[in-house]
Design an enzyme around this catalytic site. Structure first.
Site, short mmCIF file in Angstrom:
data_model
loop_
_atom_site.label_atom_id
_atom_site.label_comp_id
_atom_site.label_asym_id
_atom_site.label_seq_id
_atom_site.Cartn_x
_atom_site.Cartn_y
_atom_site.Cartn_z
N ARG A 299 0.88 -1.18 0.00
CA ARG A 299 0.00 0.00 0.00
C ARG A 299 0.91 1.22 0.00
O ARG A 299 1.68 1.43 0.93
CB ARG A 299 -0.92 0.00 1.22
CG ARG A 299 -1.66 1.32 1.38
CD ARG A 299 -2.76 1.28 2.39
NE ARG A 299 -3.93 0.57 1.88
CZ ARG A 299 -5.16 0.66 2.39
NH1 ARG A 299 -5.38 1.42 3.44
NH2 ARG A 299 -6.16 0.00 1.86
N HIS B 290 -7.39 0.67 -6.37
CA HIS B 290 -7.62 -0.16 -5.17
C HIS B 290 -8.31 -1.46 -5.62
O HIS B 290 -9.47 -1.71 -5.30
CB HIS B 290 -8.46 0.61 -4.16
CG HIS B 290 -8.47 0.03 -2.78
ND1 HIS B 290 -7.65 -1.04 -2.41
CD2 HIS B 290 -9.20 0.34 -1.66
CE1 HIS B 290 -7.89 -1.33 -1.14
NE2 HIS B 290 -8.81 -0.51 -0.67
N GLN C 85 -10.23 -4.05 -3.21
CA GLN C 85 -11.56 -3.64 -2.74
C GLN C 85 -12.65 -4.05 -3.75
O GLN C 85 -13.75 -4.43 -3.36
CB GLN C 85 -11.59 -2.12 -2.53
CG GLN C 85 -12.91 -1.62 -1.97
CD GLN C 85 -13.14 -2.08 -0.54
OE1 GLN C 85 -12.31 -1.90 0.32
NE2 GLN C 85 -14.32 -2.67 -0.28
N ASP D 66 -17.24 7.22 -1.89
CA ASP D 66 -16.00 7.10 -1.13
C ASP D 66 -15.71 8.49 -0.54
O ASP D 66 -16.38 9.47 -0.91
CB ASP D 66 -14.87 6.65 -2.09
CG ASP D 66 -13.53 6.37 -1.41
OD1 ASP D 66 -13.51 6.24 -0.16
OD2 ASP D 66 -12.51 6.29 -2.11
N CYS E 141 -16.29 1.69 0.52
CA CYS E 141 -15.15 0.86 0.91
C CYS E 141 -14.75 1.03 2.37
O CYS E 141 -14.09 0.17 2.94
CB CYS E 141 -13.96 1.14 -0.02
SG CYS E 141 -13.31 2.82 0.10
N ARG F 264 -13.54 -8.59 2.13
CA ARG F 264 -12.11 -8.36 1.86
C ARG F 264 -11.32 -9.62 2.23
O ARG F 264 -10.39 -10.02 1.53
CB ARG F 264 -11.59 -7.15 2.67
CG ARG F 264 -12.18 -5.81 2.25
CD ARG F 264 -11.74 -5.39 0.87
NE ARG F 264 -10.29 -5.32 0.73
CZ ARG F 264 -9.52 -4.30 1.14
NH1 ARG F 264 -10.08 -3.24 1.70
NH2 ARG F 264 -8.22 -4.32 0.97
#
Ligand code: CP
Ligand code: NVA
Length: 300
Positions: free
Chosen positions: A104, A131, A134, A219, A259, A287
């Site tokens: 990340r 991402h 996700q 988001d 998310c 996840r």
């Protein structure tokens, strides 16, 4: 066979992604039923974090433990990578000791450079641009609640950010249409728009984007690394909150996803994220299952 990486959803074919979602659903069932499955004894996942995380860290670490393997948390604060050791050198060294690496970070180019020099599969666990992990969880969640997402209409409301870009790739691979409503100046990147043009429509009106949608997604307005822009963004995005009024334009049985972490009263109203149409807790749990399916796919 050359090493497979997962830097964006486009690294896998539609067929591979569909199979991965089915496998995630299967792994979830196995875990629910208490079935022990440990295909990764002695396997190690290296996890490099240059940004904060709750879900990503715990889901990867728990997933490896459940598979009988282990994970090492590497923060940029206390590795040589954080003190400027070249990415290429770090990639060669780390991948000689672990079986798979998760990163990340900020610039997407950093995961590409790492992958180029890594002898082990590399997973993008969020960059400024994408991402993809996700999206595996989001698609799994949609499939579990409503069946195939192919041919459906998804509305992305808010910032043209990393999550938006991964939704655009998902639209292409999973065959749905994505309406994207952003304020002017906050559209997704032009090259990604060009790449996914057949499956997306760019708009500025959130109501038009939400019209008859099967799924509404949003988001945060300021992503990690954009903290200083928060005040400006709060003003610019005022009309992009997902609330009951906006949800009323979507199909009656539309789902809501985010998310997480979420800011109630900003990008989403509490009445929506805590309401009947929200599936954010399943989405977060998935996840774990989706990434276990991904680890299995990359290490098989
Ligand atoms: N959604 C997500 O990636 O959460 P974390 O930042 O907590 O990992
Ligand atoms: N767009 C958000 C997603 C967090 C999971 C960010 O990059 O901060």
């Amino acid at each position: 066979m050359s090493t497979r990486h997962f830097l964006t959803l486009l690294d896998l074919s539609s067929e591979e992604l569909e199979q991965l979602i089915q496998r995630a659903i299967e792994l979830k069932r196995m875990r629910r039923e208490g079935e022990s499955y440990e295909p990764m004894k002695n396997r190690v996942l290296g996890m490099i974090f240059e940004k904060s995380s709750t879900r990503t860290r715990v889901s990867f670490e728990a997933g490896m433990a459940q598979f009988g393997g282990s994970a090492i948390f590497l923060s940029s604060r206390d590795t040589q990578l954080g003190r400027g050791e070249p990415i290429e050198d770090s990639a060669r060294v780390l991948s000689s000791m672990v079986d798979v690496v998760m990163i990340r970070t900020f610039a997407h180019e950093n995961v590409e450079r790492f992958a180029k020099y890594s002898s082990a599969p590399v997973i993008n666990a969020l960059t400024d641009d994408y991402h993809p992990c996700q999206l595996l969880a989001d698609v799994q969640t949609y499939v579990e609640h409503r069946g195939s997402i192919r041919g459906k209409t998804v509305a992305w409301i808010g910032d043209g950010n990393n999550m938006c870009h991964s939704y655009m790739n998902a639209a292409l691979r999973f065959g749905f249409h994505l309406n994207i409503a952003t304020p002017e100046g906050y559209e997704p990147k032009a090259e990604m728009v060009a790449q996914t043009a057949s499956n997306i429509t760019l708009m500025h009106d959130p109501v038009a984007a939400a019209q008859d949608a099967d799924l509404i997604v949003t988001d945060v307005w300021a992503s990690m690394g954009q903290e200083e822009e928060s005040d400006t963004r709060n003003d610019v995005f005022q009309n992009y909150q997902v609330n009951t009024a906006l949800m009323s334009h979507a199909k009656k049985d539309a789902l809501f996803m985010h998310c997480l972490p979420a800011h109630r009263g900003e990008e989403v109203a509490a009445e929506v994220i805590d309401g009947d149409q929200s599936v954010v807790w399943d989405e977060a749990e998935n996840r774990l299952h989706a990434q276990k399916a991904l680890l299995e796919f990359l290490l098989q």
